[in-house]
Each structure stands twice: as structure tokens, then as C-alpha cells.
Design an enzyme around this catalytic site. Structure first.
Site, PDB file in Angstrom:
ATOM      1  CE  LYS A 180      -1.742   1.849   3.758  1.00  0.00           C
ATOM      2  NZ  LYS A 180      -1.583   3.249   4.000  1.00  0.00           N
ATOM      3  CG  ASN A 181       2.746   2.429   3.673  1.00  0.00           C
ATOM      4  OD1 ASN A 181       1.584   2.735   3.504  1.00  0.00           O
ATOM      5  ND2 ASN A 181       3.326   1.959   4.520  1.00  0.00           N
ATOM      6  CB  CYS A 190      -4.591  10.645  11.160  1.00  0.00           C
ATOM      7  SG  CYS A 190      -2.832  10.424  11.691  1.00  0.00           S
ATOM      8  NE  ARG A 216       0.662  10.251  10.100  1.00  0.00           N
ATOM      9  CZ  ARG A 216       0.152   9.366   9.557  1.00  0.00           C
ATOM     10  NH1 ARG A 216       1.082   8.527   8.939  1.00  0.00           N
ATOM     11  NH2 ARG A 216      -1.251   9.104   9.161  1.00  0.00           N
ATOM     12  N   PRO A 217       2.653  16.653  10.854  1.00  0.00           N
ATOM     13  CG  PRO A 217       4.160  18.180  12.005  1.00  0.00           C
ATOM     14  CD  PRO A 217       3.377  16.924  11.994  1.00  0.00           C
ATOM     15  CG  ASP A 249       7.242  20.931   9.813  1.00  0.00           C
ATOM     16  OD1 ASP A 249       6.869  19.778   9.790  1.00  0.00           O
ATOM     17  OD2 ASP A 249       8.296  21.144  10.438  1.00  0.00           O
ATOM     18  CG  ASP A 263       2.972   1.374   9.433  1.00  0.00           C
ATOM     19  OD1 ASP A 263       2.659   2.542  10.146  1.00  0.00           O
ATOM     20  OD2 ASP A 263       3.023   1.891   8.143  1.00  0.00           O
ATOM     21  NE  ARG A 283      -6.998   4.435   5.346  1.00  0.00           N
ATOM     22  CZ  ARG A 283      -5.767   4.596   6.181  1.00  0.00           C
ATOM     23  NH1 ARG A 283      -5.987   4.108   7.444  1.00  0.00           N
ATOM     24  NH2 ARG A 283      -4.658   5.011   5.929  1.00  0.00           N
TER      25      ARG A 283
END
Length: 427
Positions: A22-23, A123, A128-129, A131, A313, A405
Site C-alpha cells: 500500500k505505502n 489522524c 503529522r505536520p 512542514d 507500523d 484501507r
């Protein structure tokens, strides 16, 4: 809304086919925006997130076509063609559904010289910014403006110039976005302290197949020489190391013997090393990896870390497995805050877990008991499935859309190795 019912106690035995990652898929798909030629992806997993990303690509003007696979087959072949971009705006109503949507920022900016992407929402596993995404893009020539909940990025003169950026902390998503933007810049780009995850390597290899110039693949320093244009390619998505690790934990927690067909041991060495330390037999085979656990599970001390460390994960799945260990285990989550939301649900099933900040102490118990439980995020969902496989009685896992997902037809794969598991609707 669908639920998954599990009646625990069955020892798993047999073979499980590992799907495309998936990733990796969600990183490879936006590369189609970098060229006007078709990009064909093989071994693309059938997942809700993949479908959502396809809809986002359609919104930007790309066509997506599924080729010659039956609904009963695992994996798909998708051809994506972005002959022209009809839009450079990724709207809120799509981006809010899937955080990975931010990965269109780099390729759209690199292709069109401008991109407007909604800021992704928060989430369940913590903030999880983005920037670092923006700072890396600024370093290679982008001008960034934040307005009305959107990132507006532009390249003066219509094309990024390249540059040098050192990530202050390792960031997978920021590395991916910067890579996709840099491959069509005017000049060279150097990314230091870049992420080294196998999915990053997969992205680099596909970009090279499309004509990009990237050196240092697999290391923390990536050197990219921008090209005027990229061309199409046909590429197979790498096997999903997190799915493979999850089913390895399923084999271990049930005292089973399962071959993970298609799994790549080199991509998941930290997971396999942890399983071996826990007393699980790990054997590389001609077709994948065999996992067997005939002598129980030993306790572990684990810290999550960027690759090649132990993957965040995999933390929830190992926590579930260690609920059946002979002794106390200590897990420390260093990547994301608030990633222990599965702990109260595991406790409902009889787990003995204490959380102290980012550290969890898991004391093995003699038995788990089935109960109605609620999934909170993708990997937390899988931890509840694992607990259900060994719990006495019936476990009902609700909010299974989280599982959809990231796990392709999970119940079918587990049924194939002996689990008593089914999906049911409320009707």
C-alpha cells in the site's frame, strides 16, 4: 456497516499470498503526473486507499484504466495517463479522506510549475505536520503560500531550479515529495538525511525506469539531476512488508506454521529479527518466508525507529502477539504520539498492558477472551484481529473500513490458512 467476526482458537497453517505494498503504491501512482505518457503499475493492491488516490488523479486530469484482472484475483494492473493536467488543485473534499494525497504536491509542481493542495487533516495516530515537505520544496526553488487551508506552491519561471536540503529528522513523505519534484528541476538536487525505507527505494527505481537520474538510492544522501522530461514505464509494486509482518504475527500468536508467499525478507529484516528473538522460527524459502511458532513466544524489548529500525507500523501487531508471551515486554513508540489507542480495546479482551507516556509494558496472559471491539486506525485494527485469533469465544471488530484501507481481502487470506473469520453486514 460491516463487522468482522472471529472465533478464536484455530492454529494457522498453509500459505498466504502477500499483496503489493500500500505505502509503495500510493507513492508510485502520483509519478504518473510527471509525464504525458502512460504509466502501468502491476501488482497494485485492491484497497480503498488505492481507489481514493485514483479518484484524485482523475480530478487532476489523469485517466485510470484497470486491465484484464478478475474481481476474484489478488492485485490489479492499472494504467494511468496524464496527457495533460486539467487542474493543479487537489481539493479538500478528497485530500481530507486520505493523508497520502499530499504526495501529489511535488509531481504537480514539478510538471506544471504550480500546485495547490489542501492541507491534510489530523489522524487518529497523532499529528503529522507537513512542514518538512514545504521546507524541502522551498530549498529546490518553490515559493510557498498557505491560505484558506491550502498549500499554494509555485516555481518562478515555471520550473524548479534544484538545490540542497538536509532533513532535520527523517521523513518518508517529505523525502518522497521532494524526490518527485526534483526529477524535473532545471539543475541538480541533493537531499541529505533522506528516508531509506524500501518504499523510497521502490520509488527511486521506478523514477529511474521513467528516465530520471538518481544516485545514492538506498542511502541517506540522494543526488538527483533534473531532466527536461520523463517518459512512461511499466513497473511492479513491491510486496507489502507490513502485511507480511502482520501475517507473521498471526502465525506466531496462534502457534502456527505459515509460508508468506512473495514476501521479501530483505525489506523486513527488523521485523524478522524481532520474531526470531521472540523464539519464532523464520526460514527463507524459494517462494517467500516461512513462519512457525511451536514453542510459545518469549517477551521482547522494542523501540520503533526509521528504517532500518523496527517499523512503527508493526508496533500494534507485535503488542497483540506479546499479549501471549511468557513474561513482560516493553514497547517504546518513538515515531508518532497517540499510537496506543488499541490498548483499551485489547484490555477488553483480557490483555494486561500499562502505558507510561510513549512506553507500554505488556505482560503476557494465559488467555484472551472474545469481545466487541472498535478499530481506531489501520494497524490498531490488525492488532484486534490478531487478538481475536487466539481469544476464547467470539470477537467482533467494528469499523473495519480501517482494515480495508491497508489489507487486501484479509478475511479470505486468513480463512485460507484455517482461521474461523467472516465479514458480516448489519443487515
Amino acid at each position: 456497516m460491516d463487522r468482522i467476526l472471529i472465533r478464536g482458537g484455530n492454529r494457522l497453517s498453509g500459505k498466504i499470498a502477500i499483496s503489493g505494498a500500500k505505502n509503495a503504491a500510493l507513492t508510485l501512482m502520483p509519478c504518473a503526473l510527471l509525464t504525458d505518457e502512460p504509466l502501468t503499475l502491476r501488482n497494485l493492491p485492491r484497497l480503498a486507499d488505492v481507489d481514493s488516490f485514483g479518484h484524485l488523479l482523475n480530478e487532476l486530469g489523469a485517466s485510470t484504466a484497470i486491465e484484464g484482472t478478475r474481481p476474484t484475483d489478488f492485485g490489479r494492473v492499472m494504467t494511468i495517463r496524464a496527457g495533460r493536467l486539467s487542474s493543479t488543485v487537489a481539493p479538500y473534499d478528497i485530500v481530507r479522506k486520505m493523508r497520502a494525497s499530499i504526495l501529489v504536491l511535488g509531481p504537480v509542481l514539478g510538471r506544471a510549475g504550480e500546485a495547490t493542495v489542501s492541507l491534510p487533516g489530523g489522524c487518529a495516530i497523532g499529528n503529522r505536520p507537513i512542514d518538512l515537505h514545504l521546507k524541502a520544496l522551498e530549498a529546490i526553488g518553490a515559493e510557498i503560500e498557505l491560505a484558506a487551508g491550502y498549500v499554494k506552491a509555485s516555481a518562478p519561471g515555471g520550473r524548479l531550479k534544484g538545490g540542497k536540503y538536509r532533513f532535520p529528522v527523517v521523513s518518508v513523505g517529505a523525502t518522497e515529495n521532494a524526490l518527485m519534484a526534483a526529477v524535473t528541476a532545471k539543475g541538480g538536487t541533493v537531499l541529505e538525511n533522506a528516508a531509506r525505507e524500501p518504499e523510497i527505494v521502490d520509488l527511486c527505481n521506478m523514477l529511474v525506469a521513467m528516465g530520471a537520474s538518481i544516485h545514492g538510492i538506498g542511502t541517506e544522501t540522494l543526488e538527483i539531476e533534473g531532466r527536461d522530461r520523463l517518459h512512461g514505464a511499466t513497473y511492479a509494486v513491491m510486496p507489502d512488508r507490513i502485511e507480511a509482518g502482520s501475517y507473521a504475527c498471526a502465525a506466531a500468536i496462534t502457534g502456527g506454521d505459515v509460508e508468506l508467499v512473495g514476501a521479501a525478507a530483505g525489506d523486513m529484516r527488523a521485523t524478522l529479527d524481532a520474531l526470531i528473538e521472540a523464539g519464532v522460527t523464520v526460514e527463507e524459502t524459494q517462494d517467500g518466508i516461512r513462519i512457525a511458532a511451536a514453542n510459545g513466544i518469549r517477551p521482547l524489548t522494542l523501540n520503533t525507529a526509521p528504517f532500518p529500525g523496527f517499523a512503527t507500523d508493526m508496533q500494534a501487531q507485535f503488542m497483540a502477539m506479546l499479549c501471549k508471551a511468557d513474561g513482560a515486554s516493553v514497547l517504546t513508540e518513538t515515531i508518532f504520539e497517540n499510537r496506543y489507542m488499541h490498548v483499551p480495546e485489547l484490555a477488553r479482551m483480557g490483555a494486561n498492558i500499562e502505558v507510561h507516556g510513549r512506553t507500554a509494558v505488556v505482560r503476557g496472559v494465559d488467555k484472551m477472551v472474545g469481545a466487541p471491539v472498535m478499530a481506531t486506525d489501520l494497524r490498531a485494527s490488525m492488532s484486534l484481529i490478531l487478538a481475536g485469533l487466539v481469544a476464547e469465544g467470539e470477537t467482533q471488530v467494528q469499523r473495519v473500513y480501517h482494515l480495508d484501507r491497508g489489507y487486501e481481502r484479509l478475511e479470505e487470506k486468513l480463512q485460507g490458512v484455517g482461521a474461523d473469520i467472516e465479514r458480516v453486514g448489519d443487515g
